[in-house]
Design an enzyme around this catalytic site. Structure first.
Site, PDB file in Angstrom:
ATOM      1  CG  ASN A  10     -70.482 -75.337 -73.597  1.00  0.00           C
ATOM      2  OD1 ASN A  10     -70.845 -74.278 -73.070  1.00  0.00           O
ATOM      3  ND2 ASN A  10     -71.104 -76.496 -73.356  1.00  0.00           N
ATOM      4  CG  HIS A  96     -74.643 -79.051 -73.283  1.00  0.00           C
ATOM      5  ND1 HIS A  96     -74.569 -79.593 -72.025  1.00  0.00           N
ATOM      6  CD2 HIS A  96     -73.386 -79.082 -73.790  1.00  0.00           C
ATOM      7  CE1 HIS A  96     -73.304 -79.920 -71.778  1.00  0.00           C
ATOM      8  NE2 HIS A  96     -72.570 -79.625 -72.840  1.00  0.00           N
ATOM      9  CD  GLU A 168     -71.055 -81.988 -76.039  1.00  0.00           C
ATOM     10  OE1 GLU A 168     -69.928 -81.496 -76.056  1.00  0.00           O
ATOM     11  OE2 GLU A 168     -71.976 -81.556 -75.342  1.00  0.00           O
ATOM     12  N   GLY A 174     -66.944 -83.599 -68.925  1.00  0.00           N
ATOM     13  CA  GLY A 174     -66.394 -83.107 -67.653  1.00  0.00           C
ATOM     14  C   GLY A 174     -65.842 -84.198 -66.757  1.00  0.00           C
ATOM     15  CB  SER A 213     -63.061 -85.461 -71.308  1.00  0.00           C
ATOM     16  OG  SER A 213     -63.925 -85.410 -70.187  1.00  0.00           O
TER      17      SER A 213
HETATM   18  P1  PGA Z   1     -65.974 -81.014 -71.388  1.00  0.00           P
HETATM   19  O1  PGA Z   1     -67.408 -80.461 -71.825  1.00  0.00           O
HETATM   20  O2  PGA Z   1     -65.021 -80.740 -72.517  1.00  0.00           O
HETATM   21  O3  PGA Z   1     -65.626 -80.235 -70.151  1.00  0.00           O
HETATM   22  O4  PGA Z   1     -66.126 -82.475 -71.138  1.00  0.00           O
HETATM   23  C1  PGA Z   1     -67.862 -80.602 -73.153  1.00  0.00           C
HETATM   24  C2  PGA Z   1     -69.280 -80.107 -73.259  1.00  0.00           C
HETATM   25  O5  PGA Z   1     -70.055 -80.299 -72.316  1.00  0.00           O
HETATM   26  O6  PGA Z   1     -69.649 -79.501 -74.275  1.00  0.00           O
END
Ligand code: PGA
Length: 256
Positions: A10, A96, A168, A174, A213
Protein backbone atom coordinates in the site's frame (compact mmCIF):
# COMPACT_ATOMS: atom_id res chain seq x y z
CA UNK A 1 -4.16 -27.13 0.16
CA UNK A 2 -3.36 -24.28 2.50
CA UNK A 3 -4.14 -20.68 1.83
CA UNK A 4 -1.71 -18.96 -0.50
CA UNK A 5 -0.17 -15.98 1.28
CA UNK A 6 -0.70 -12.50 -0.11
CA UNK A 7 1.76 -9.67 0.39
CA UNK A 8 0.32 -6.39 -0.82
CA UNK A 9 2.04 -3.02 -0.99
CA UNK A 10 0.00 0.00 0.00
CA UNK A 11 2.00 2.92 -1.28
CA UNK A 12 -0.54 5.41 0.10
CA UNK A 13 0.06 8.94 -1.27
CA UNK A 14 3.67 8.32 -2.25
CA UNK A 15 5.13 8.21 -5.70
CA UNK A 16 6.73 9.99 -8.56
CA UNK A 17 7.26 8.51 -12.00
CA UNK A 18 10.99 7.95 -11.80
CA UNK A 19 10.88 6.55 -8.29
CA UNK A 20 8.08 4.18 -9.22
CA UNK A 21 9.97 2.89 -12.26
CA UNK A 22 12.98 1.99 -10.13
CA UNK A 23 10.83 0.59 -7.32
CA UNK A 24 9.02 -1.78 -9.69
CA UNK A 25 12.27 -2.70 -11.43
CA UNK A 26 13.77 -3.56 -8.04
CA UNK A 27 10.75 -5.62 -7.00
CA UNK A 28 10.64 -7.46 -10.32
CA UNK A 29 14.29 -8.41 -10.27
CA UNK A 30 14.19 -9.37 -6.59
CA UNK A 31 11.18 -11.60 -7.04
CA UNK A 32 12.41 -13.77 -9.89
CA UNK A 33 13.03 -16.74 -7.62
CA UNK A 34 10.07 -16.24 -5.25
CA UNK A 35 7.13 -18.61 -5.68
CA UNK A 36 4.07 -19.68 -3.75
CA UNK A 37 3.11 -16.20 -2.65
CA UNK A 38 0.83 -13.70 -4.32
CA UNK A 39 2.25 -10.20 -4.59
CA UNK A 40 0.29 -7.03 -5.25
CA UNK A 41 1.06 -3.32 -5.45
CA UNK A 42 -1.46 -0.55 -4.85
CA UNK A 43 -0.15 2.75 -6.20
CA UNK A 44 -1.97 6.08 -6.16
CA UNK A 45 -4.60 6.27 -8.93
CA UNK A 46 -2.58 8.45 -11.30
CA UNK A 47 0.20 5.86 -11.47
CA UNK A 48 -2.03 2.85 -12.17
CA UNK A 49 -1.41 2.99 -15.89
CA UNK A 50 2.35 3.30 -15.46
CA UNK A 51 2.54 0.52 -12.90
CA UNK A 52 0.20 -1.64 -14.98
CA UNK A 53 2.65 -1.38 -17.86
CA UNK A 54 5.69 -1.95 -15.67
CA UNK A 55 4.33 -5.15 -14.11
CA UNK A 56 3.22 -6.69 -17.42
CA UNK A 57 4.78 -10.10 -17.84
CA UNK A 58 5.55 -10.37 -14.11
CA UNK A 59 3.52 -12.06 -11.38
CA UNK A 60 2.92 -8.72 -9.68
CA UNK A 61 -0.79 -7.95 -9.40
CA UNK A 62 -2.20 -4.44 -9.64
CA UNK A 63 -4.49 -2.98 -7.00
CA UNK A 64 -5.98 0.38 -6.05
CA UNK A 65 -6.33 2.03 -2.67
CA UNK A 66 -9.96 3.09 -2.74
CA UNK A 67 -12.97 3.38 -5.03
CA UNK A 68 -16.24 5.24 -5.25
CA UNK A 69 -19.55 3.50 -4.64
CA UNK A 70 -21.05 4.99 -7.80
CA UNK A 71 -20.20 3.92 -11.33
CA UNK A 72 -20.12 7.35 -12.93
CA UNK A 73 -21.73 10.73 -12.64
CA UNK A 74 -21.31 14.07 -10.94
CA UNK A 75 -18.89 13.01 -8.22
CA UNK A 76 -15.96 15.37 -8.61
CA UNK A 77 -12.65 13.85 -7.65
CA UNK A 78 -13.92 10.28 -7.37
CA UNK A 79 -12.73 7.15 -9.21
CA UNK A 80 -15.10 4.27 -9.90
CA UNK A 81 -14.84 0.49 -10.00
CA UNK A 82 -15.26 0.25 -13.79
CA UNK A 83 -12.39 2.73 -14.21
CA UNK A 84 -10.12 0.65 -11.99
CA UNK A 85 -11.10 -2.51 -13.84
CA UNK A 86 -10.33 -0.85 -17.16
CA UNK A 87 -6.84 -0.03 -15.92
CA UNK A 88 -6.17 -3.64 -15.00
CA UNK A 89 -6.73 -3.57 -11.25
CA UNK A 90 -7.47 -6.89 -9.59
CA UNK A 91 -7.53 -5.77 -5.96
CA UNK A 92 -8.87 -2.65 -4.31
CA UNK A 93 -8.38 -1.73 -0.67
CA UNK A 94 -11.62 -0.76 1.05
CA UNK A 95 -12.05 0.68 4.52
CA UNK A 96 -8.43 1.45 5.23
CA UNK A 97 -8.25 3.15 8.63
CA UNK A 98 -6.93 6.33 7.01
CA UNK A 99 -10.10 6.43 4.88
CA UNK A 100 -12.24 5.70 7.92
CA UNK A 101 -10.54 8.15 10.28
CA UNK A 102 -9.30 10.98 8.05
CA UNK A 103 -12.09 10.93 5.49
CA UNK A 104 -14.99 9.87 7.67
CA UNK A 105 -15.84 6.59 5.97
CA UNK A 106 -18.43 4.75 8.04
CA UNK A 107 -18.85 0.99 8.34
CA UNK A 108 -21.92 1.31 6.10
CA UNK A 109 -20.05 3.22 3.39
CA UNK A 110 -17.21 0.71 3.50
CA UNK A 111 -19.76 -2.08 3.02
CA UNK A 112 -21.15 -0.24 -0.03
CA UNK A 113 -17.64 0.11 -1.45
CA UNK A 114 -17.05 -3.62 -0.86
CA UNK A 115 -20.19 -4.38 -2.85
CA UNK A 116 -19.26 -1.90 -5.60
CA UNK A 117 -15.81 -3.47 -5.96
CA UNK A 118 -17.23 -6.96 -6.44
CA UNK A 119 -19.89 -5.72 -8.82
CA UNK A 120 -17.14 -4.57 -11.15
CA UNK A 121 -15.02 -7.69 -10.89
CA UNK A 122 -12.51 -6.33 -8.38
CA UNK A 123 -11.44 -8.18 -5.27
CA UNK A 124 -11.85 -5.97 -2.22
CA UNK A 125 -9.20 -6.06 0.49
CA UNK A 126 -11.39 -5.24 3.46
CA UNK A 127 -9.48 -3.47 6.24
CA UNK A 128 -10.61 -3.73 9.83
CA UNK A 129 -8.88 -2.74 13.03
CA UNK A 130 -9.24 -1.18 16.43
CA UNK A 131 -7.73 2.05 17.76
CA UNK A 132 -5.45 2.09 20.80
CA UNK A 133 -8.32 3.33 22.95
CA UNK A 134 -10.41 0.27 22.04
CA UNK A 135 -7.59 -2.12 22.81
CA UNK A 136 -7.07 -0.45 26.19
CA UNK A 137 -10.79 -0.61 26.92
CA UNK A 138 -10.97 -4.27 25.90
CA UNK A 139 -13.36 -3.56 23.04
CA UNK A 140 -11.15 -4.72 20.17
CA UNK A 141 -13.39 -7.65 19.26
CA UNK A 142 -16.53 -5.55 19.46
CA UNK A 143 -15.12 -2.98 17.02
CA UNK A 144 -13.88 -5.61 14.59
CA UNK A 145 -17.19 -7.48 14.79
CA UNK A 146 -19.09 -4.30 13.89
CA UNK A 147 -16.78 -3.61 10.94
CA UNK A 148 -17.16 -7.16 9.65
CA UNK A 149 -20.87 -7.48 10.32
CA UNK A 150 -21.56 -4.27 8.38
CA UNK A 151 -20.32 -6.08 5.27
CA UNK A 152 -21.83 -9.48 6.04
CA UNK A 153 -25.27 -8.08 6.79
CA UNK A 154 -25.33 -5.92 3.64
CA UNK A 155 -23.87 -8.29 1.11
CA UNK A 156 -24.21 -11.73 2.64
CA UNK A 157 -21.61 -14.25 3.77
CA UNK A 158 -21.29 -15.57 0.19
CA UNK A 159 -19.65 -12.27 -0.73
CA UNK A 160 -16.80 -13.26 1.58
CA UNK A 161 -16.00 -16.35 -0.49
CA UNK A 162 -12.27 -16.14 -1.28
CA UNK A 163 -12.19 -12.89 0.64
CA UNK A 164 -9.15 -10.93 1.64
CA UNK A 165 -9.45 -9.22 5.00
CA UNK A 166 -6.64 -7.09 6.39
CA UNK A 167 -6.43 -6.81 10.15
CA UNK A 168 -4.73 -3.49 10.75
CA UNK A 169 -4.66 -2.24 14.32
CA UNK A 170 -4.74 1.53 13.93
CA UNK A 171 -2.11 2.04 16.64
CA UNK A 172 0.32 -0.15 14.70
CA UNK A 173 0.04 1.66 11.37
CA UNK A 174 3.02 3.81 10.50
CA UNK A 175 4.03 3.86 14.15
CA UNK A 176 6.79 1.27 14.16
CA UNK A 177 4.78 -0.49 16.88
CA UNK A 178 3.93 -3.76 15.14
CA UNK A 179 1.41 -5.94 16.91
CA UNK A 180 3.21 -8.91 18.41
CA UNK A 181 2.15 -12.33 17.17
CA UNK A 182 0.42 -12.78 20.54
CA UNK A 183 -1.61 -9.65 19.92
CA UNK A 184 -2.38 -10.27 16.25
CA UNK A 185 -3.10 -14.00 16.07
CA UNK A 186 -6.10 -13.95 18.49
CA UNK A 187 -7.73 -11.19 16.43
CA UNK A 188 -7.12 -13.08 13.19
CA UNK A 189 -8.67 -16.16 14.81
CA UNK A 190 -11.58 -14.05 16.01
CA UNK A 191 -12.20 -12.82 12.46
CA UNK A 192 -12.04 -16.36 11.07
CA UNK A 193 -14.41 -17.62 13.76
CA UNK A 194 -16.83 -14.82 13.05
CA UNK A 195 -16.93 -15.92 9.40
CA UNK A 196 -17.17 -19.57 10.48
CA UNK A 197 -20.30 -18.71 12.45
CA UNK A 198 -21.90 -18.22 9.03
CA UNK A 199 -19.96 -20.62 6.82
CA UNK A 200 -17.04 -22.82 7.86
CA UNK A 201 -15.75 -23.31 4.33
CA UNK A 202 -15.66 -19.61 3.57
CA UNK A 203 -13.87 -18.98 6.87
CA UNK A 204 -11.25 -21.60 6.10
CA UNK A 205 -10.49 -20.15 2.69
CA UNK A 206 -10.50 -16.45 3.56
CA UNK A 207 -7.09 -14.88 3.59
CA UNK A 208 -6.66 -12.72 6.66
CA UNK A 209 -3.55 -10.62 6.25
CA UNK A 210 -1.91 -8.40 8.85
CA UNK A 211 -0.97 -4.75 8.44
CA UNK A 212 0.78 -2.30 10.72
CA UNK A 213 4.54 -1.60 10.65
CA UNK A 214 5.40 -4.89 8.96
CA UNK A 215 9.03 -5.14 7.87
CA UNK A 216 11.42 -7.89 6.84
CA UNK A 217 12.60 -8.34 10.44
CA UNK A 218 9.21 -8.86 12.08
CA UNK A 219 7.40 -10.63 9.22
CA UNK A 220 8.59 -14.15 10.00
CA UNK A 221 7.06 -14.48 13.44
CA UNK A 222 3.80 -12.97 12.23
CA UNK A 223 3.54 -15.20 9.15
CA UNK A 224 4.27 -18.25 11.28
CA UNK A 225 0.92 -17.80 13.05
CA UNK A 226 -1.90 -20.10 11.95
CA UNK A 227 -4.36 -17.41 10.94
CA UNK A 228 -2.00 -14.81 9.48
CA UNK A 229 -1.97 -15.25 5.70
CA UNK A 230 0.32 -12.45 4.59
CA UNK A 231 0.60 -8.72 4.99
CA UNK A 232 -0.55 -5.33 3.83
CA UNK A 233 2.65 -3.31 3.88
CA UNK A 234 2.81 0.48 3.94
CA UNK A 235 6.11 2.20 4.70
CA UNK A 236 8.34 -0.81 4.08
CA UNK A 237 6.81 -1.36 0.64
CA UNK A 238 8.44 1.86 -0.62
CA UNK A 239 11.81 0.16 -0.45
CA UNK A 240 12.17 -2.57 -3.08
CA UNK A 241 14.70 -4.65 -1.16
CA UNK A 242 12.70 -4.55 2.06
CA UNK A 243 9.45 -5.40 0.27
CA UNK A 244 11.07 -8.26 -1.64
CA UNK A 245 12.49 -9.59 1.61
CA UNK A 246 9.02 -9.59 3.18
CA UNK A 247 7.73 -11.54 0.15
CA UNK A 248 10.60 -14.00 0.51
CA UNK A 249 9.78 -14.53 4.18
CA UNK A 250 6.16 -15.27 3.25
CA UNK A 251 7.32 -17.78 0.64
CA UNK A 252 9.68 -19.50 3.06
CA UNK A 253 7.11 -19.74 5.86
CA UNK A 254 4.50 -21.06 3.42
CA UNK A 255 6.88 -23.73 2.15
CA UNK A 256 7.73 -24.98 5.67
P1 PGA B 1 2.55 0.66 7.61
O1 PGA B 1 1.12 0.82 6.91
O2 PGA B 1 3.15 -0.63 7.13
O3 PGA B 1 3.34 1.86 7.16
O4 PGA B 1 2.31 0.63 9.09
C1 PGA B 1 0.28 -0.29 6.72
C2 PGA B 1 -1.04 0.16 6.15
O5 PGA B 1 -1.51 1.24 6.53
O6 PGA B 1 -1.62 -0.54 5.31
Amino acid sequence: MGRQPLVAANWKMHGQRGRIASLIAGIRSGLTAVGGVEIAVCPPYVYLQQVGELVTGSPIILGAQNLAVEESGAFTGEISGPMLAEFGCHYVIVGHSERRNLFGESDALVADKFIAAQKHGLVPVLCVGEKAVHRKAGTTEKVIAEQLDAVISKSGIESLANAVIAYEPVWAIGSGKTATPDQAQPVHAFIRNRLAGHDAGIAEEARIIYGGSVNAANAKELFAETDIDGALVGGASLNAEEFVNICKVAATVAAD
